[in-house]
Write a protein that holds these residues in place. Structure first.
Motif, PDB file in Angstrom:
ATOM      1  N   TRP A 101      -5.986  16.114   7.472  1.00  0.00           N
ATOM      2  CA  TRP A 101      -7.275  15.477   7.210  1.00  0.00           C
ATOM      3  C   TRP A 101      -8.013  15.372   8.522  1.00  0.00           C
ATOM      4  O   TRP A 101      -7.395  15.189   9.579  1.00  0.00           O
ATOM      5  CB  TRP A 101      -7.086  14.068   6.620  1.00  0.00           C
ATOM      6  CG  TRP A 101      -6.475  14.082   5.263  1.00  0.00           C
ATOM      7  CD1 TRP A 101      -5.141  14.029   4.963  1.00  0.00           C
ATOM      8  CD2 TRP A 101      -7.161  14.197   4.026  1.00  0.00           C
ATOM      9  NE1 TRP A 101      -4.962  14.086   3.606  1.00  0.00           N
ATOM     10  CE2 TRP A 101      -6.191  14.198   3.001  1.00  0.00           C
ATOM     11  CE3 TRP A 101      -8.501  14.291   3.682  1.00  0.00           C
ATOM     12  CZ2 TRP A 101      -6.509  14.286   1.664  1.00  0.00           C
ATOM     13  CZ3 TRP A 101      -8.828  14.375   2.347  1.00  0.00           C
ATOM     14  CH2 TRP A 101      -7.841  14.377   1.350  1.00  0.00           C
ATOM     15  N   LEU A 118      -4.060   5.498   4.867  1.00  0.00           N
ATOM     16  CA  LEU A 118      -3.119   6.576   4.580  1.00  0.00           C
ATOM     17  C   LEU A 118      -2.368   6.219   3.297  1.00  0.00           C
ATOM     18  O   LEU A 118      -1.751   5.160   3.224  1.00  0.00           O
ATOM     19  CB  LEU A 118      -2.114   6.753   5.721  1.00  0.00           C
ATOM     20  CG  LEU A 118      -2.684   6.967   7.123  1.00  0.00           C
ATOM     21  CD1 LEU A 118      -1.565   7.013   8.152  1.00  0.00           C
ATOM     22  CD2 LEU A 118      -3.504   8.239   7.161  1.00  0.00           C
ATOM     23  N   ARG A 151       0.971   2.762   0.766  1.00  0.00           N
ATOM     24  CA  ARG A 151      -0.173   3.072   1.604  1.00  0.00           C
ATOM     25  C   ARG A 151      -0.168   2.150   2.803  1.00  0.00           C
ATOM     26  O   ARG A 151       0.446   1.086   2.776  1.00  0.00           O
ATOM     27  CB  ARG A 151      -1.472   2.920   0.827  1.00  0.00           C
ATOM     28  CG  ARG A 151      -1.550   1.647   0.067  1.00  0.00           C
ATOM     29  CD  ARG A 151      -2.689   0.691   0.171  1.00  0.00           C
ATOM     30  NE  ARG A 151      -3.496   0.686   1.306  1.00  0.00           N
ATOM     31  CZ  ARG A 151      -4.811   0.782   1.282  1.00  0.00           C
ATOM     32  NH1 ARG A 151      -5.432   0.895   0.148  1.00  0.00           N
ATOM     33  NH2 ARG A 151      -5.504   0.729   2.375  1.00  0.00           N
ATOM     34  N   THR A 153      -2.875   0.736   6.135  1.00  0.00           N
ATOM     35  CA  THR A 153      -4.235   0.638   6.648  1.00  0.00           C
ATOM     36  C   THR A 153      -4.163   0.226   8.114  1.00  0.00           C
ATOM     37  O   THR A 153      -3.394  -0.670   8.469  1.00  0.00           O
ATOM     38  CB  THR A 153      -5.029  -0.413   5.852  1.00  0.00           C
ATOM     39  OG1 THR A 153      -5.022  -0.044   4.471  1.00  0.00           O
ATOM     40  CG2 THR A 153      -6.459  -0.511   6.349  1.00  0.00           C
ATOM     41  N   LEU A 172      -5.591  14.124  11.364  1.00  0.00           N
ATOM     42  CA  LEU A 172      -4.313  13.670  10.825  1.00  0.00           C
ATOM     43  C   LEU A 172      -3.475  14.866  10.402  1.00  0.00           C
ATOM     44  O   LEU A 172      -3.991  15.800   9.785  1.00  0.00           O
ATOM     45  CB  LEU A 172      -4.535  12.783   9.601  1.00  0.00           C
ATOM     46  CG  LEU A 172      -5.328  11.508   9.822  1.00  0.00           C
ATOM     47  CD1 LEU A 172      -5.673  10.867   8.488  1.00  0.00           C
ATOM     48  CD2 LEU A 172      -4.547  10.552  10.694  1.00  0.00           C
ATOM     49  N   SER A 182      -6.016  10.425   2.373  1.00  0.00           N
ATOM     50  CA  SER A 182      -6.514   9.587   3.443  1.00  0.00           C
ATOM     51  C   SER A 182      -7.999   9.326   3.259  1.00  0.00           C
ATOM     52  O   SER A 182      -8.709  10.111   2.622  1.00  0.00           O
ATOM     53  CB  SER A 182      -6.273  10.256   4.800  1.00  0.00           C
ATOM     54  OG  SER A 182      -6.639   9.378   5.847  1.00  0.00           O
ATOM     55  N   ARG A 184     -11.393   6.954   5.388  1.00  0.00           N
ATOM     56  CA  ARG A 184     -11.790   6.052   6.466  1.00  0.00           C
ATOM     57  C   ARG A 184     -12.896   5.159   5.928  1.00  0.00           C
ATOM     58  O   ARG A 184     -13.673   5.568   5.082  1.00  0.00           O
ATOM     59  CB  ARG A 184     -12.263   6.794   7.696  1.00  0.00           C
ATOM     60  CG  ARG A 184     -13.618   7.429   7.517  1.00  0.00           C
ATOM     61  CD  ARG A 184     -14.233   7.761   8.869  1.00  0.00           C
ATOM     62  NE  ARG A 184     -15.547   8.332   8.672  1.00  0.00           N
ATOM     63  CZ  ARG A 184     -16.677   7.635   8.641  1.00  0.00           C
ATOM     64  NH1 ARG A 184     -16.652   6.339   8.797  1.00  0.00           N
ATOM     65  NH2 ARG A 184     -17.828   8.227   8.452  1.00  0.00           N
TER      66      ARG A 184
END
Length: 186
Positions: A101, A118, A151, A153, A172, A182, A184
Motif C-alpha cells: 500500500w 492496518l 487490526r 491503528t 507499506l 490499510s 489512512r
C-alpha cells in the motif's frame, strides 16, 4: 468483498446496492456478524457506534455479497466538539487485500492528526514494514505485527520524533505471505 476500518467513535459503514436485483450481504463488524438483504438501488447506513459494545472501540468491517450482486461500501467518520460538527472523513472500502500500500499525502502537526490503520482478516499474523518518507530527512522504517483477524491503528506522529510536525508519505509492505487492508485518516 469490501473491507473498511475506523478508529473514531462516531462512524458509519454504508453498503450501497446500485444493481437491479436484490443483494444479500454478509456484514462482519468484528466481532459481530450479521446478514442483511438489500433491495435493488438502495443503501443503508450502519452507525457503528450505536452497535452495543462498539461505541468507543476500533473496529473493522468486512462486507461480502453472498449472492454475487455487486455492492459498494464506504466508511465515514465524524467528530464533534461540544455537540457541534468539527470534522469528517470518508473513504471507499477496498475490494481486495494487497501485500503493498502507498499513501502519497499526509501530514502531522498542530492542525493534523494522521492515523495509519492496518487490518488483517487472515487466519495468520502479518508482519508489515512501514517506510515513512519525509521531504527533507531520511526515511523512518518501522515493523508492525498485526495479529490474525485483527487490526491496529497508529498515530504517525508518535512513531518517531522525525514524524512530528511534517509532511509524510508511507509505503507499506507485508513481509508475510498474506495481504492486508490499510487506510489512512487525518
Amino acid at each position: 468483498k469490501m473491507f473498511s476500518s475506523t478508529t473514531i467513535a462516531s462512524s458509519t459503514t454504508t453498503p450501497i446496492n446500485s444493481s437491479r436485483p436484490s443483494s444479500d450481504i454478509w456484514l462482519n463488524v468484528r466481532p459481530r456478524k450479521n446478514i442483511a438483504a438489500m433491495a435493488p438501488n438502495t443503501r443503508f447506513t450502519l452507525p457503528v457506534d450505536a452497535v452495543p459494545g462498539l461505541g468507543a472501540v476500533d473496529v473493522s468491517a468486512e462486507i461480502e455479497s453472498t449472492n454475487n450482486v455487486p455492492v459498494i461500501v464506504e466508511r465515514a467518520m465524524y467528530s464533534s466538539a461540544a455537540g457541534t460538527f468539527a470534522a469528517g472523513h470518508d473513504s471507499a472500502g477496498v475490494t481486495a487485500l494487497s501485500p503493498t500500500w502507498f499513501f502519497a499525502e499526509g501530514a502531522t502537526g498542530a492542525f493534523f492528526d494522521y492515523f495509519l490503520l492496518l487490518a488483517n482478516p487472515n487466519a495468520t499474523e502479518a508482519q508489515v514494514e512501514a517506510r515513512y518518507l519525509l521531504p527533507n530527512a531520511p526515511a523512518v522504517t518501522r515493523t508492525y505485527t498485526v495479529p490474525a483477524n485483527s487490526r491496529r491503528t497508529f498515530n504517525v506522529a508518535f512513531e518517531d520524533v522525525a514524524l512530528r510536525d511534517t509532511a509524510v508519505s508511507v509505503a507499506l509492505t507485508s513481509t508475510s505471505s498474506c495481504g492486508i487492508a490499510s487506510a489512512r485518516t487525518s
